[in-house]
Motif scaffolding. Structure first.
Motif, PDB file in Angstrom:
ATOM      1  N   SER A   4      50.972  55.532  20.691  1.00  0.00           N
ATOM      2  CA  SER A   4      49.950  56.142  19.827  1.00  0.00           C
ATOM      3  C   SER A   4      48.718  56.612  20.575  1.00  0.00           C
ATOM      4  N   THR A  64      52.099  50.917  23.250  1.00  0.00           N
ATOM      5  CA  THR A  64      52.252  51.892  22.163  1.00  0.00           C
ATOM      6  C   THR A  64      52.314  53.324  22.685  1.00  0.00           C
ATOM      7  N   ASP A 113      48.402  42.299  23.883  1.00  0.00           N
ATOM      8  CA  ASP A 113      48.448  43.641  23.290  1.00  0.00           C
ATOM      9  C   ASP A 113      47.732  44.612  24.232  1.00  0.00           C
TER      10      ASP A 113
HETATM   11  C1  LIG Z   1      44.549  46.780  20.198  1.00  0.00           C
HETATM   12  C2  LIG Z   1      45.413  47.634  19.362  1.00  0.00           C
HETATM   13  N1  LIG Z   1      46.696  47.288  19.181  1.00  0.00           N
HETATM   14  C3  LIG Z   1      47.527  48.029  18.425  1.00  0.00           C
HETATM   15  C4  LIG Z   1      47.082  49.175  17.812  1.00  0.00           C
HETATM   16  C5  LIG Z   1      48.013  49.927  16.906  1.00  0.00           C
HETATM   17  O1  LIG Z   1      48.857  50.704  17.586  1.00  0.00           O
HETATM   18  P1  LIG Z   1      50.116  51.397  16.873  1.00  0.00           P
HETATM   19  O2  LIG Z   1      49.662  52.758  16.513  1.00  0.00           O
HETATM   20  O3  LIG Z   1      51.152  51.367  17.956  1.00  0.00           O
HETATM   21  O4  LIG Z   1      50.524  50.595  15.703  1.00  0.00           O
HETATM   22  C6  LIG Z   1      45.763  49.577  17.943  1.00  0.00           C
HETATM   23  C7  LIG Z   1      45.306  50.790  17.264  1.00  0.00           C
HETATM   24  O5  LIG Z   1      44.218  51.184  17.158  1.00  0.00           O
HETATM   25  C8  LIG Z   1      44.908  48.787  18.743  1.00  0.00           C
HETATM   26  O6  LIG Z   1      43.634  49.115  18.899  1.00  0.00           O
END
Ligand SMILES: Cc1ncc(COP(=O)(O)O)c(C=O)c1O
Length: 361
Positions: free
Chosen positions: A223, A221, A191
Motif C-alpha cells: 500500500s 504491505t 509491522d
Molecule cells: C503501521 C501500519 N501498518 C499497516 C497499515 C495498513 O496497511 P495495509 O494497507 O496493508 O492494510 C498502515 C496504514 O496506514 C500502517 O500505518
C-alpha cells in the motif's frame, strides 16, 4: 434493538483519511484537491503493476488462486524465504485481524504502544483482548517498559517500526535486546509497513530474527511505496506454525485475482521503488526546512509522513486546509489533538501544503 457482542459495543470504527470525492461533495471545491492524509504514494501506482492489470483484466470471471502461488514464489525469491513461511492478506490489516482471530482468547493481554497504528487497538477490542498500552517515550517505543509489562497472560506484542503516527523507529540494538525478552509462547508482530522508505544501518533486519525465533511475524504491505493501496495486499513472514494458524481462520480467496497479478509484477519494479524513495527523501528535506521557517515543530520521520505539532487544536488547521483543497489527517483517536499527520507528497504538493499552512497560521 439487537444487542451487540459485549466486546464490540464500545468500539469506535476505524476512520480513514477523507476521500477526495467526499471533500468535493461536501465543500464543492473547484481547484485541484490534494490528499495528504493516508500515507499513500503521491507518485501513483507502480507502472509495472498497471501494465500487468491491463493485460490480465479479461480473466476476472475466474476465482483467484487461493494460495497466491506466483506472488508467494516471487516474494520467496526476493526475500529468500520459503513459500511455506509466507502469508498474503487483503492488506496487512487483514493479517493483523487474522493474528488476533487465531490466537486471542478474551482476557489475553496484548502489549502495544500508545499511540501506535490504531488497528491494533481495534483488533484487540474486537476479540476481547486486554490492551496493555505503553506510552511512547520521546515519540518512540519505550522498549524497556514494554519488556517489563510481559507476564504469563501476555499473548501478543505489536511493534510498528516505524510507528504510525510518529514515524520513529526502534534501533537495531533495542530490537535485538527486546526479542530476547519475549517468551516463545508470545507472538511478536513486527509491522514494517514503511520499511522500503528506510535506508539506515540502525534499522533492524527483522527477517534475520526469524531464523532463531518461531514466534515472530513480520508484516509488509504493497500500500505504501508500491502505490497499490487500492488493491489491498499485505504479506507476512513467520514460522510454518503461525502461517498455518492464520490459514485456518481466513476466508477463501482473500486476495483478489487482479491484486495478485499486479503485486507480483510490482515486485520487479525497482525503478519505481527507487523513484518513490528519492521523492520521499527530497520531500522530507523540503518540508523540514519549510516547517522550521514557519516555526512549526515536527517529529523527524522514517516514514512517508510527518507528524506536525501546533500550538492550537489541530482540528482548526485541518478544517482550514481542507477548505483550501488540502486534505490532512487529524489524529484525535491517537490521543494527539494538537498534531496533524501529513503525508509527504510530490514537490508541487509539498509546496502547496506549505503555502496553505503559511496562510492558515
Ligand atoms: C503501521 C501500519 N501498518 C499497516 C497499515 C495498513 O496497511 P495495509 O494497507 O496493508 O492494510 C498502515 C496504514 O496506514 C500502517 O500505518
Amino acid at each position: 434493538m439487537i444487542e451487540l457482542r459485549n466486546f464490540v459495543k464500545n468500539i469506535r470504527p476505524y476512520k480513514p483519511g477523507k476521500p477526495i470525492e467526499e471533500v468535493v461533495r461536501e465543500l464543492g471545491i473547484k481547484e485541484e484537491i490534494i490528499k495528504l492524509s493516508s500515507n499513500e504514494n503521491p507518485l501513483g501506482p507502480s507502472p509495472k503493476a498497471v501494465q500487468a492489470i491491463k493485460e490480465k483484466i479479461e480473466n476476472i470471471n475466474i476465482y483467484p488462486d487461493d494460495n497466491c502461488f506466483y506472488l508467494k514464489k516471487k516474494l520467496s525469491e526476493k526475500f529468500n524465504i520459503p513459500p511455506n513461511n509466507i502469508t498474503v492478506g487483503s492488506g496487512s490489516v487483514e493479517l493483523i485481524e487474522l493474528i488476533f482471530k487465531a490466537y486471542v482468547n478474551p482476557g489475553d493481554e496484548i502489549i502495544m504502544s500508545d499511540p501506535s497504528f490504531i488497528m491494533y487497538k481495534i483488533a484487540c477490542h474486537i476479540f476481547g483482548g486486554k490492551r496493555i498500552a505503553i506510552p511512547l517515550k520521546d515519540h518512540a517505543h519505550d522498549i524497556e517498559t514494554m519488556a517489563k509489562a510481559i507476564n504469563r497472560r501476555t499473548k501478543i506484542i505489536i511493534l510498528d517500526n516505524p510507528i504510525n503516527p510518529t514515524g520513529t523507529i526502534i534501533r537495531n540494538d533495542k530490537f535485538n535486546y527486546f526479542i530476547e525478552k519475549v517468551p516463545e509462547n508470545v507472538i511478536l508482530v513486527v509491522d514494517e509497513a514503511y520499511k522500503e522508505y528506510i535506508e539506515n544501518e540502525n534499522y533492524p533486519n527483522a527477517i534475520d530474527s526469524l531464523k532463531k525465533h518461531e514466534n515472530i511475524i513480520i508484516l509488509h504491505t504493497f500500500s505504501k511505496i508500491y502505490g497499490l493501496a487500492g488493491l489491498r495486499v499485505g504479506y507476512g513472514f513467520s514460522s510454518t506454525n503461525i502461517i498455518a494458524a492464520l490459514m485456518k481462520v481466513r476466508l477463501p480467496f482473500n486476495v483478489n485475482r487482479i491484486a495478485q497479478i499486479a503485486t507480483t509484477a510490482a515486485l520487479d519494479d525497482d525503478e519505481f521503488v527507487k523513484k518513490s524513495y528519492k521523492n520521499n527523501e527530497a520531500g522530507k528535506e523540503f518540508l523540514y526546512k519549510e516547517l522550521k521557517r514557519l516555526n512549526l515543530k515536527y517529529t523527524p520521520t522514517y516514514g512517508n509522513f510527518i507528524l506536525v505539532h501546533f500550538e492550537c487544536e489541530a482540528k482548526n488547521v485541518f478544517q482550514a486546509a481542507q477548505k483550501r483543497g488540502v486534505i490532512l489527517r487529524t489524529i484525535l483517536e491517537y490521543g494527539l489533538p494538537n498534531s496533524l499527520r501529513i503525508t509527504i507528497g510530490t514537490p508541487q504538493q509539498n509546496k502547496r501544503l506549505i503555502e496553505v499552512l503559511r496562510k492558515i497560521i
